[in-house]
Write an enzyme that holds these catalytic residues in place. Structure first.
Site, short mmCIF file in Angstrom:
data_model
loop_
_atom_site.label_atom_id
_atom_site.label_comp_id
_atom_site.label_asym_id
_atom_site.label_seq_id
_atom_site.Cartn_x
_atom_site.Cartn_y
_atom_site.Cartn_z
N HIS A 171 -23.59 -20.75 25.56
CA HIS A 171 -22.44 -20.52 26.44
C HIS A 171 -21.52 -21.74 26.54
O HIS A 171 -20.49 -21.67 27.20
CB HIS A 171 -22.93 -20.17 27.86
CG HIS A 171 -23.42 -18.77 27.99
ND1 HIS A 171 -24.28 -18.18 27.08
CD2 HIS A 171 -23.18 -17.82 28.94
CE1 HIS A 171 -24.54 -16.94 27.47
NE2 HIS A 171 -23.88 -16.69 28.58
N ILE A 210 -11.52 7.37 2.61
CA ILE A 210 -11.46 6.29 1.63
C ILE A 210 -11.08 4.98 2.31
O ILE A 210 -10.35 4.98 3.30
CB ILE A 210 -10.46 6.65 0.51
CG1 ILE A 210 -10.72 5.81 -0.73
CG2 ILE A 210 -9.03 6.53 0.96
CD1 ILE A 210 -10.15 6.42 -1.98
N ARG A 233 -16.35 -24.74 35.67
CA ARG A 233 -17.27 -24.08 36.60
C ARG A 233 -17.60 -25.04 37.74
O ARG A 233 -17.77 -24.62 38.89
CB ARG A 233 -18.56 -23.72 35.87
CG ARG A 233 -19.67 -23.27 36.78
CD ARG A 233 -20.93 -22.92 35.99
NE ARG A 233 -21.94 -22.38 36.87
CZ ARG A 233 -22.95 -23.09 37.38
NH1 ARG A 233 -23.09 -24.36 37.08
NH2 ARG A 233 -23.82 -22.52 38.19
N HIS A 273 0.84 -1.20 0.00
CA HIS A 273 0.00 0.00 0.00
C HIS A 273 0.88 1.25 0.00
O HIS A 273 1.43 1.60 1.04
CB HIS A 273 -0.87 0.04 1.26
CG HIS A 273 -1.83 -1.09 1.39
ND1 HIS A 273 -3.19 -0.91 1.33
CD2 HIS A 273 -1.63 -2.41 1.58
CE1 HIS A 273 -3.79 -2.08 1.49
NE2 HIS A 273 -2.86 -3.00 1.64
N HIS A 329 -5.57 1.87 -5.21
CA HIS A 329 -5.42 1.98 -3.77
C HIS A 329 -5.12 0.57 -3.25
O HIS A 329 -5.83 -0.36 -3.53
CB HIS A 329 -6.73 2.54 -3.20
CG HIS A 329 -6.78 2.56 -1.71
ND1 HIS A 329 -7.96 2.60 -1.03
CD2 HIS A 329 -5.81 2.56 -0.80
CE1 HIS A 329 -7.70 2.63 0.25
NE2 HIS A 329 -6.39 2.60 0.42
N GLU A 331 -14.48 -8.17 25.57
CA GLU A 331 -13.48 -9.23 25.44
C GLU A 331 -12.42 -8.88 24.40
O GLU A 331 -11.24 -9.18 24.56
CB GLU A 331 -14.13 -10.56 25.03
CG GLU A 331 -15.06 -11.16 26.06
CD GLU A 331 -16.44 -10.52 26.05
OE1 GLU A 331 -16.75 -9.74 25.12
OE2 GLU A 331 -17.21 -10.80 26.98
N PRO A 356 -4.26 -6.67 11.39
CA PRO A 356 -5.71 -6.80 11.57
C PRO A 356 -6.22 -5.48 12.16
O PRO A 356 -5.86 -5.13 13.29
CB PRO A 356 -5.85 -7.96 12.56
CG PRO A 356 -4.55 -8.71 12.47
CD PRO A 356 -3.52 -7.64 12.20
N LEU A 357 -6.96 -4.73 11.39
CA LEU A 357 -7.33 -3.38 11.80
C LEU A 357 -8.02 -3.38 13.15
O LEU A 357 -8.84 -4.25 13.44
CB LEU A 357 -8.19 -2.72 10.72
CG LEU A 357 -7.39 -2.37 9.46
CD1 LEU A 357 -8.32 -2.14 8.27
CD2 LEU A 357 -6.52 -1.15 9.69
N HIS A 374 -15.71 -21.95 32.82
CA HIS A 374 -16.95 -22.46 32.20
C HIS A 374 -16.60 -23.14 30.88
O HIS A 374 -17.02 -22.75 29.80
CB HIS A 374 -17.96 -21.32 32.01
CG HIS A 374 -18.40 -20.70 33.30
ND1 HIS A 374 -17.52 -20.08 34.16
CD2 HIS A 374 -19.61 -20.61 33.88
CE1 HIS A 374 -18.18 -19.63 35.21
NE2 HIS A 374 -19.45 -19.95 35.08
C1 LIG Z 1 -9.55 -6.79 10.48
C2 LIG Z 1 -9.14 -6.44 9.08
N1 LIG Z 1 -10.03 -6.55 8.08
C3 LIG Z 1 -9.66 -6.28 6.81
C4 LIG Z 1 -8.39 -5.90 6.51
C5 LIG Z 1 -7.96 -5.68 5.08
N2 LIG Z 1 -7.73 -4.25 4.84
C6 LIG Z 1 -6.50 -3.74 4.78
S1 LIG Z 1 -6.54 -2.06 4.58
C7 LIG Z 1 -8.23 -2.07 4.57
C8 LIG Z 1 -9.07 -0.85 4.52
C9 LIG Z 1 -8.38 0.32 4.30
O1 LIG Z 1 -9.18 1.41 4.63
P1 LIG Z 1 -8.69 2.39 5.73
O2 LIG Z 1 -8.69 1.72 7.03
O3 LIG Z 1 -9.48 3.61 5.60
O4 LIG Z 1 -7.17 2.65 5.35
P2 LIG Z 1 -6.64 3.47 4.09
O5 LIG Z 1 -6.87 2.63 2.90
O6 LIG Z 1 -7.39 4.73 4.06
O7 LIG Z 1 -5.20 3.63 4.36
C10 LIG Z 1 -8.73 -3.33 4.69
C11 LIG Z 1 -10.17 -3.66 4.66
C12 LIG Z 1 -7.49 -5.78 7.60
N3 LIG Z 1 -6.23 -5.43 7.41
N4 LIG Z 1 -7.89 -6.04 8.84
MG LIG Z 2 -9.15 5.45 4.92
#
Ligand SMILES: Cc1ncc(C[n+]2csc(CCOP(=O)(O)OP(=O)(O)O)c2C)c(N)n1
Ligand SMILES: [Mg+2]
Length: 695
Positions: free
Chosen positions: A498, A211, A545, A37, A285, A437, A139-140, A486
């Site tokens: 559960h 975006i 439990r 990216h 992108h 969690e 992972p976002l 549990h």
């Molecule tokens: C949990 C998770 N879901 C999906 C992705 C795949 N992914 C990478 S970047 C992105 C989206 C990018 O959008 P944004 O957060 O706005 O970042 P930008 O492109 O603007 O830098 C996704 C869906 C990820 N990295 N983590």
């Molecule tokens: Mg963005």
């Protein structure tokens, strides 16, 4: 200004030159890798530059300095931004003893090897691979979650270690995050928790670039982020142009002046700033720009169009004069202060030393005494709570809490002085994560990378909600502690919503995670000893439990066998066993009861208790053969969970007593009978196994 023509550049020009160097390094690395990216690093370059160069308290010569400001790139897909910063700031490589080396953490060759096998520049930042990276992101939402844990750690360390005149800890935690981080549920949990805790040492810089991957953020994201964060109790400020360094600096100063809550800086930016693409159409992108667009973009920056990986003269020197010099001086001052502090407080200094090395203090296992045999027994959640309370008194940096189930999980630290971690009482050792969690997992990881042995607890079924964080702990090779009570249909009336079924199999499939499901109170003691000593693996401790008998260890083998993951608990009186019963957790005593019945019927059985597959697997072949002799193929596994994977130990000809459906809501005795977890079933299965495997 054209980089190749530079004479002596100063001030703004130099800033722009540095920023464009970050951008073009990202562009070139992504282009060379033909993957990655470029857009986010291009848009965010001024933000990272301003933060690092003017604000971050960070000594590039020692990225492990205890009181360094933490920087998290939660939008890990922008990894080239971080690699460029590490390179340009001259951050050093660190050896396995945490000692900085001469070598750079990310030298230019590694930028050129972006996303290649074995490089220090993987697609997303990985803290166990690259020095200077505080936590693994990708992972976002996880990174902002970690940042909350780091900020909690900062407050806790300050409250416990600072002394009048000795501010050992006053670091700040900065996280850059993207739309995705704020859309993810975990991002909301993290913000909510940080706001509640009034973590004034936490600053998020939100890349408001409108975006995402699919297209305009407005397709899926239209809430008012500022209002939302104000509602969470954050201070919110805005920078309307990411390229305006003065405005960025003002916003960061607002953060530094805000002493009662975390700060969100909303930065309006343009992804791929300078590239000729129409970015609202979102083409390219998340992909390399392509040769032609790279040229045009460089032209826009006033960069030599054909230069690749160009670092103009003066750029690295400028970083040395900025973050480098400031960090060196701050670090030197701190070290002087810390030397005096260490003399006055040798115990505290020693503690910090051990924490950094993930070692335990002398006497860490004192009073971890055995539980007496008791046929009625005690739930493993109960015995675990007792052991944890003893251990936490011996190891003062074990802290943690539960996602609103502390009374069920038995994780409350009850001893004198344990206290609650709340705004105003940041020295407390009981965290209240609330019903969150997801961020509990991520913030436990954030605390652990800050030197604290943190734990988080919930019902085992809800481990699914925090799976991504467990996985990142395993990937990062950090000793996070996850406590799950549990643990099976044995929880009874709460029913199938559960009752975990496939969770054990799922966690056992995860690399580098230690799963422990102890069979009685004494295996719990041993399990905690194992967990305490882990340095580079997280653990999931899986507890009941319901009450379990505390086995009579004078009659059966010692629980010390837990250290080997699996051991012979009860054996055939003489010679080879006719059948082997393998159980974990609550099914160990069921196996014992079946064993006694078989014995009364003249059948020579063996019971193997297998609290941890992973630990058993790493024993040598001779030991494994001694526990599970190849010649005995009549084997039965007994576990109130999915049988998935048990053929590994019972073989293709073995039998498996387990769950093949979801559970049911009913009192435990009815549930156990209904699903066949009775002595009679186990005995019958043992007989079938013997019939099918005649010796
Ligand atoms: C949990 C998770 N879901 C999906 C992705 C795949 N992914 C990478 S970047 C992105 C989206 C990018 O959008 P944004 O957060 O706005 O970042 P930008 O492109 O603007 O830098 C996704 C869906 C990820 N990295 N983590
Ligand atoms: Mg963005």
């Amino acid at each position: 200004m054209v980089a190749s023509e530079q004479a002596v550049v100063t001030g703004q020009q130099l800033d722009t030159l540095c920023i464009n160097t970050i951008r073009t390094l990202a562009i070139d690395a992504v282009q060379q890798a033909n993957s990655g990216h470029p857009g986010a690093p291009m848009g965010l370059a001024p933000v990272a530059y301003c933060l690092w160069q003017e604000f971050l308290n960070y000594d590039p010569a020692d990225p492990t300095w205890l009181n360094r400001d933490r920087f998290v790139l939660s939008n890990g897909h922008a990894s080239m931004l971080l690699y460029a910063m590490l390179y340009l700031a001259g951050v050093r490589e660190v050896d396995e003893n945490n000692q900085p080396l001469k070598e750079l953490a990310v030298p230019m060759e590694e930028i050129k090897r972006f996303r290649q096998l074995g490089s220090r520049t993987p697609g997303h930042p990985e803290s166990h691979i690259t020095s200077g990276i505080e936590t693994t992101t990708g992972p976002l939402g996880q990174g902002v979650g970690n940042s909350v844990g780091m900020a909690i750690a900062g407050k806790w360390l300050a409250a416990n270690f600072n002394r009048p005149g000795f501010e050992v800890f006053d670091y700040n935690v900065y996280a850059i995050c993207s739309d995705g981080d704020l859309m993810e549920g975990i991002g909301g949990e993290a913000a909510s928790l940080a706001g509640h805790l009034k973590l004034s040492n936490l600053c998020w810089l939100y890349d408001n670039n409108h975006i995402t991957l699919d297209g305009p953020a407005s397709w899926s994201f239209s809430e008012d982020v500022a209002t939302r964060f104000i509602g969470y109790g954050w201070n919110v400020t805005r920078v309307t142009d990411a390229n305006d360094l003065d405005m960025l600096a003002r916003a960061l100063n607002v953060f530094l002046e805000t002493k009662d809550r975390p700060t969100l800086i909303i930065v309006d930016s343009h992804i791929g700033f300078g590239s000729p693409h129409k970015h609202d159409s979102n083409e390219a992108h998340g992909e390399p720009l392509g040769v032609e667009e790279v040229r045009l973009t460089k032209k826009f920056y006033g960069w030599p169009e054909d230069a690749k990986f160009l670092v103009p003269e003066g750029v690295r020197e400028h970083f040395q004069d900025g973050i480098g010099k400031r960090g060196r001086e701050e670090h030197a001052q701190w070290s002087k202060m810390f030397a005096e502090y260490s003399q006055k407080n040798p115990d505290l200094a020693e503690r910090l030393h051990l924490m950094q090395k993930r070692e335990l203090p002398a006497g860490w296992d004192k009073n971890l005494t055995a539980f007496p045999a008791d046929p009625k027994g005690v739930a493993t959640r109960e015995s675990s709570g007792k052991v944890l309370n003893t251990l936490a008194q011996n190891v003062p940096w074990i802290i943690g809490g539960s996602a609103d189930l502390a009374t069920s999980n038995k994780t409350t630290l009850k001893f004198e002085g344990a206290g609650d971690f709340q705004p105003g009482t940041y020295s407390g050792r009981n965290l209240h994560f609330g019903i969150r969690e997801h961020v509990m997992g991520a913030s436990v990881n954030g605390m652990v990378v800050s030197g604290i042995r943190a734990f988080g607890a919930t019902f085992f079924n809800f481990s699914d909600y925090m799976k991504a964080s467990i996985r990142l702990a395993a990937l990062m090779e950090i000793p996070s502690i996850f406590i799950y009570t549990h643990d099976s249909i044995g929880l009874g009336e709460d029913g199938p919503t559960h009752q975990p079924i496939e969770q054990l199999a799922g966690l056992r499939a995860m690399p580098n995670l230690i799963v422990l499901r102890p069979g009685d109170a004494n295996e719990v003691v041993e399990a905690w000893k194992i967990i305490a000593q882990l340095q580079s693996q997280p653990a999931a401790l899986v507890l009941t439990r319901q009450a379990l008998p505390t086995l009579d260890r004078t009659k059966y083998a010692s629980a010390a066998g837990t250290a080997k993951g699996g051991y012979v608990l009860a054996d055939a009186a003489k010679g080879k066993p006719a059948v082997i019963l393998i159980g974990t957790g609550s099914e160990v005593s069921l196996c014992i009861d079946a064993y006694e019945k078989l014995k009364a019927d003249g059948i020579q059985a063996r019971v193997v208790s297998m609290p941890s597959w992973e630990i058993f697997e790493r024993q040598d072949a001779a030991y494994k053969e001694s526990v599970l002799p190849a010649s005995v193929t009549a084997r039965v596994s007994v576990e109130m969970a999915s049988t998935f994977g048990w053929e590994r130990f019972v073989g293709l000809k073995g039998r498996k007593v387990g769950m093949h459906s979801f559970g049911a809501s009913a009192p435990i005795k009815d549930v156990l009978k209904f699903f066949g977890f009775t002595v009679d079933t186990v005995v019958a299965e043992a007989r079938k196994a013997m019939e099918e495997n005649p010796s």
